[in-house]
Design a protein around this motif. Structure first.
Motif, short mmCIF file in Angstrom:
data_model
loop_
_atom_site.label_atom_id
_atom_site.label_comp_id
_atom_site.label_asym_id
_atom_site.label_seq_id
_atom_site.Cartn_x
_atom_site.Cartn_y
_atom_site.Cartn_z
N PHE A 281 -2.83 -6.97 25.48
CA PHE A 281 -1.85 -7.60 26.37
C PHE A 281 -2.00 -7.06 27.78
O PHE A 281 -2.71 -6.07 28.01
N ASP A 282 -1.33 -7.71 28.72
CA ASP A 282 -1.34 -7.32 30.13
C ASP A 282 0.10 -7.33 30.63
O ASP A 282 1.04 -7.49 29.86
N GLY A 283 0.26 -7.16 31.94
CA GLY A 283 1.59 -7.23 32.53
C GLY A 283 2.26 -5.88 32.62
O GLY A 283 1.61 -4.82 32.59
N ASP A 284 3.60 -5.91 32.75
CA ASP A 284 4.37 -4.68 32.95
C ASP A 284 4.49 -3.92 31.63
O ASP A 284 5.14 -4.37 30.69
N ILE A 285 3.88 -2.75 31.57
CA ILE A 285 3.80 -2.00 30.34
C ILE A 285 5.19 -1.56 29.85
O ILE A 285 5.48 -1.61 28.65
N ARG A 286 6.05 -1.16 30.76
CA ARG A 286 7.37 -0.66 30.32
C ARG A 286 8.22 -1.78 29.74
O ARG A 286 8.96 -1.58 28.77
N THR A 287 8.12 -2.97 30.30
CA THR A 287 8.83 -4.12 29.73
C THR A 287 8.35 -4.39 28.31
O THR A 287 9.14 -4.59 27.39
N HIS A 288 7.03 -4.39 28.12
CA HIS A 288 6.49 -4.68 26.81
C HIS A 288 6.79 -3.56 25.80
O HIS A 288 7.02 -3.83 24.62
N LEU A 289 6.81 -2.31 26.24
CA LEU A 289 7.17 -1.22 25.34
C LEU A 289 8.62 -1.35 24.89
O LEU A 289 8.94 -1.12 23.72
N ARG A 290 9.49 -1.72 25.83
CA ARG A 290 10.90 -1.94 25.45
C ARG A 290 11.02 -3.09 24.46
O ARG A 290 11.80 -3.02 23.50
N GLN A 291 10.26 -4.15 24.69
CA GLN A 291 10.30 -5.28 23.76
C GLN A 291 9.79 -4.88 22.38
O GLN A 291 10.38 -5.27 21.35
N LEU A 292 8.73 -4.10 22.34
CA LEU A 292 8.18 -3.65 21.07
C LEU A 292 9.15 -2.72 20.36
O LEU A 292 9.37 -2.83 19.14
N ASP A 293 9.79 -1.82 21.11
CA ASP A 293 10.82 -0.95 20.52
C ASP A 293 11.96 -1.78 19.92
O ASP A 293 12.45 -1.49 18.83
N ALA A 294 12.36 -2.82 20.64
CA ALA A 294 13.47 -3.66 20.16
C ALA A 294 13.09 -4.41 18.89
O ALA A 294 13.90 -4.52 17.96
N VAL A 295 11.85 -4.91 18.82
CA VAL A 295 11.40 -5.61 17.62
C VAL A 295 11.34 -4.66 16.43
O VAL A 295 11.77 -5.00 15.32
N LEU A 296 10.84 -3.46 16.65
CA LEU A 296 10.77 -2.47 15.56
C LEU A 296 12.17 -2.12 15.05
O LEU A 296 12.40 -2.02 13.83
N ALA A 297 13.09 -1.94 15.98
CA ALA A 297 14.47 -1.62 15.58
C ALA A 297 15.11 -2.78 14.83
O ALA A 297 15.79 -2.59 13.82
N GLU A 298 14.88 -4.01 15.32
CA GLU A 298 15.46 -5.19 14.68
C GLU A 298 14.94 -5.36 13.26
O GLU A 298 15.68 -5.78 12.36
N GLN A 299 13.66 -5.02 13.06
CA GLN A 299 13.07 -5.15 11.73
C GLN A 299 13.22 -3.87 10.90
O GLN A 299 12.59 -3.72 9.86
#
Length: 278
Positions: A111-129
């Motif tokens: 992936f590309d783009g803002d790394i901190r945004t994507h890390l937060r999104q990945l953290d949220a997905v892991l927590a949700e699952q």
């Protein structure tokens, strides 16, 4: 005098060599044949547990990656093997560890783009699952990235490339943390039953760490040469090769390693494997 001392030293060395040779011959003469891993691996109970592990791994990976639409899939590796190991490899009779079967599935993403945004999104997905770390804030990807940025580091060679919003000179991303299902009350012991998920995110010059279930020697996947290892499934990918190829078009690479210990049998019993209740 010197000649006598030399003769004594030579005689002592020869004597020691003979003793070591005799001990080694005695060691090898003992019955060190590993238990029949193949019979356990191909038994009906193990095959049933393995099929359940394959379905579970596929479903969990699909759920996880489908929630990351901004990431580009690079490929999936699978290694499913049953093994034991000699816990007394030097002198005396062998002490074989319980036979255990493990399925390791690694899903690679870029992936590309803002790394901190994507890390937060990945953290949220892991927590949700309901994937749970050790409870420390550093065991979230965002927490680890924040700590690394505060600790400083070498300038990132890719900091100004591919439209990144990170400031030039920030420390290269090289993160890895491990999770377990919320319903699993404790960490999986070595060779035990249970699930764990390792999530690694990296940029050049790092290669993401991955639990591939095989050996990655000089970038080439190889089956484990350890006596008493039987591979049931082996669809390897080289982490180094996948990463190098991805870095030509993308800034970040992630490796999601799902490791499922699905069957264990003590070498001293004939009890069937106990698949993890999922």
């Amino acid at each position: 005098m010197a000649t006598v001392l030399l003769a004594v030293l030579v005689a002592g060395g020869v004597g020691c060599a003979l003793v070591v040779c005799l001990l080694w011959r005695f060691h090898r003469a003992l019955d060190r044949t590993p238990p029949d891993v193949g019979a356990f691996a191909h038994s009906a109970a193990t095959r049933t547990a393995g099929a359940a592990a394959a379905r579970t791994s596929s479903a969990r990976m699909t759920n996880l990656t489908s929630a990351l639409p901004w990431a580009v899939p690079l490929g999936t590796s699978v290694a499913d093997s049953c093994r034991t190991e000699d816990r007394n490899p030097f002198l005396g009779p062998a002490s074989w560890a319980p036979i255990n079967c493990v399925r390791s599935t690694v899903f690679y993403l870029a992936f590309d783009g803002d790394i901190r945004t994507h890390l937060r999104q990945l953290d949220a997905v892991l927590a949700e699952q309901e994937w749970v770390g050790s409870g420390s804030s550093l065991n979230t990807l965002t927490g680890m990235a924040t700590w690394l940025s505060q600790a400083g580091g070498d300038p990132s060679p890719a900091a100004s490339q591919q439209g990144s919003t990170e400031p030039p000179g920030s420390r290269p991303i090289c993160l890895s943390t491990t999770y377990g299902p919320a319903t699993q009350k404790r960490a999986v012991p070595h060779g035990g039953l249970g699930l764990r998920l390792q999530v690694a995110v990296a940029e050049l010059p790092c290669t993401p760490s991955a639990e591939t279930g095989d050996l990655q020697t000089d970038g080439r996947p190889e089956k484990s040469p350890v006596e008493g290892t039987v591979y049931l499934t082996w669809h390897p990918l080289s982490t180094d090769t996948v990463s190098r190829s991805a870095y030509t078009a993308h800034r970040y690479v992630a490796a999601l390693s799902l490791v499922d210990g699905y069957a264990v049998q003590s070498t001293s019993t004939t009890a069937p494997p106990s698949p993890l209740t999922r």
